[in-house]
Design an enzyme around this catalytic site. Structure first.
Site, PDB file in Angstrom:
ATOM      1  N   ASP A 162     118.093  12.774  85.883  1.00 56.59           N
ATOM      2  CA  ASP A 162     119.076  12.150  85.015  1.00 56.59           C
ATOM      3  C   ASP A 162     119.829  11.063  85.788  1.00 56.59           C
ATOM      4  O   ASP A 162     120.253  11.280  86.931  1.00 56.59           O
ATOM      5  CB  ASP A 162     120.087  13.188  84.499  1.00 56.59           C
ATOM      6  CG  ASP A 162     119.464  14.160  83.511  1.00 56.59           C
ATOM      7  OD1 ASP A 162     118.382  13.822  82.971  1.00 56.59           O
ATOM      8  OD2 ASP A 162     120.037  15.245  83.321  1.00 56.59           O
ATOM      9  N   HIS A 237     123.637   9.888  79.068  1.00 56.74           N
ATOM     10  CA  HIS A 237     122.928   9.704  80.327  1.00 56.74           C
ATOM     11  C   HIS A 237     121.501   9.234  80.010  1.00 56.74           C
ATOM     12  O   HIS A 237     121.112   9.171  78.849  1.00 56.74           O
ATOM     13  CB  HIS A 237     122.888  11.014  81.142  1.00 56.74           C
ATOM     14  CG  HIS A 237     122.029  12.081  80.553  1.00 56.74           C
ATOM     15  ND1 HIS A 237     122.426  12.875  79.465  1.00 56.74           N
ATOM     16  CD2 HIS A 237     120.771  12.497  80.878  1.00 56.74           C
ATOM     17  CE1 HIS A 237     121.478  13.725  79.164  1.00 56.74           C
ATOM     18  NE2 HIS A 237     120.451  13.517  80.008  1.00 56.74           N
TER      19      HIS A 237
END
Length: 265
Positions: A162, A237
């Site tokens: 991420d 994200h």
């Protein structure tokens, strides 16, 4: 006869006037010494009425012979000069043609070298373009590592990484490729999958919007969408995966993948 012989060997004589003068002088000298007189005496005795023209005829024959020889030598010299001039002209023309041919050869060689250099530069530029990779988010960092464990992932571990990103951040293609998926991806939310020239795939998940469609060619750094929190996400994200195939389960370490392509993380 004393005045009938000539020196052996070919040489260019004096002018015809000089030869005539010499001829007359020779005849006069012979006449003075009595040689002509003694030789011509029988003729004078035999026929006094016909002997007056004989010395003149002999003298004329010598002069005509000298004139003819001079004309032949002059003609030969003129022909020799003409031949030398023609040969010099032909040589000059041949030299000019040779110089022109050499100049043409050099020009063609230079043009060929320039074409080859341009082709090499183009190939190198294409090679660089094909092998250029960038980070999917400019100025971001990895917030969740590859293979991190937890109940959020159905497989029991994280299949990608991420990148920290506020909603609406520009998401970029990491390298040259073709979009093979663009749309809803279930738990990935809005996602894009790109096949790259080396046969690998990259995935971009949880996007708020898409900027590309299936079949589209993309370049390194080209915008493919905006970050968001769609699908199975705890907040804005970018979920990024590297794969050996297009399907789920073929994931490989994304950080190692990007670093192997020259991307610093």
């Amino acid at each position: 006869m004393a005045f009938g012989s000539r020196a052996a060997g070919k040489h260019r004589g004096s002018s015809r006037l000089s030869r005539k003068t010499a001829g007359y002088a020779g005849i006069a000298a012979l006449a003075t010494t009595g040689v002509v007189g003694s030789l011509a005496a029988p003729a004078f005795a035999a026929d006094n009425s016909n002997n007056h023209s004989a010395p003149d005829n002999a003298l004329g024959a010598v002069v005509v012979s000298e004139d003819l020889a001079g004309d032949i030598e002059d003609q030969a010299a003129s022909q020799q000069r003409a031949a030398e001039h023609a040969a010099a002209k032909a040589q000059a023309e041949a030299d000019a043609k040779q110089r022109a041919a050499e100049a043409k050869r050099l020009a063609e060689a230079k043009a060929k070298a320039e074409r080859e250099a341009a082709e090499r530069a183009a190939r190198e530029e294409e090679r660089k373009r094909l092998n250029t990779f960038v980070s999917p988010l400019d100025g971001s960092y990895v917030s969740t590592q590859y293979k991190a464990g937890g109940g959020m992932w159905s497989s029991g571990s994280h299949t990608g990484i991420d990148f920290h990103a506020a909603s609406g951040s520009t998401v970029r293609a990491v390298g040259v490729g073709v979009v093979v998926e663009a749309g809803w991806g279930g738990a990935y939310g809005n996602n894009v999958v790109i096949k790259h020239n080396d046969g690998t795939y990259t995935q971009y998940g949880h996007l708020s919007s898409l900027s590309v469609s299936v079949g589209q060619q993309v370049a390194p750094g080209q915008q493919i969408g905006l970050s968001g929190s769609t699908g199975n996400s705890s907040g804005p994200h970018l979920h990024f995966e590297a794969r050996t195939g297009a399907d789920y389960g073929s994931d490989i370490d994304p950080i190692a993948y990007l670093r192997s392509h020259g991307v610093s993380l």
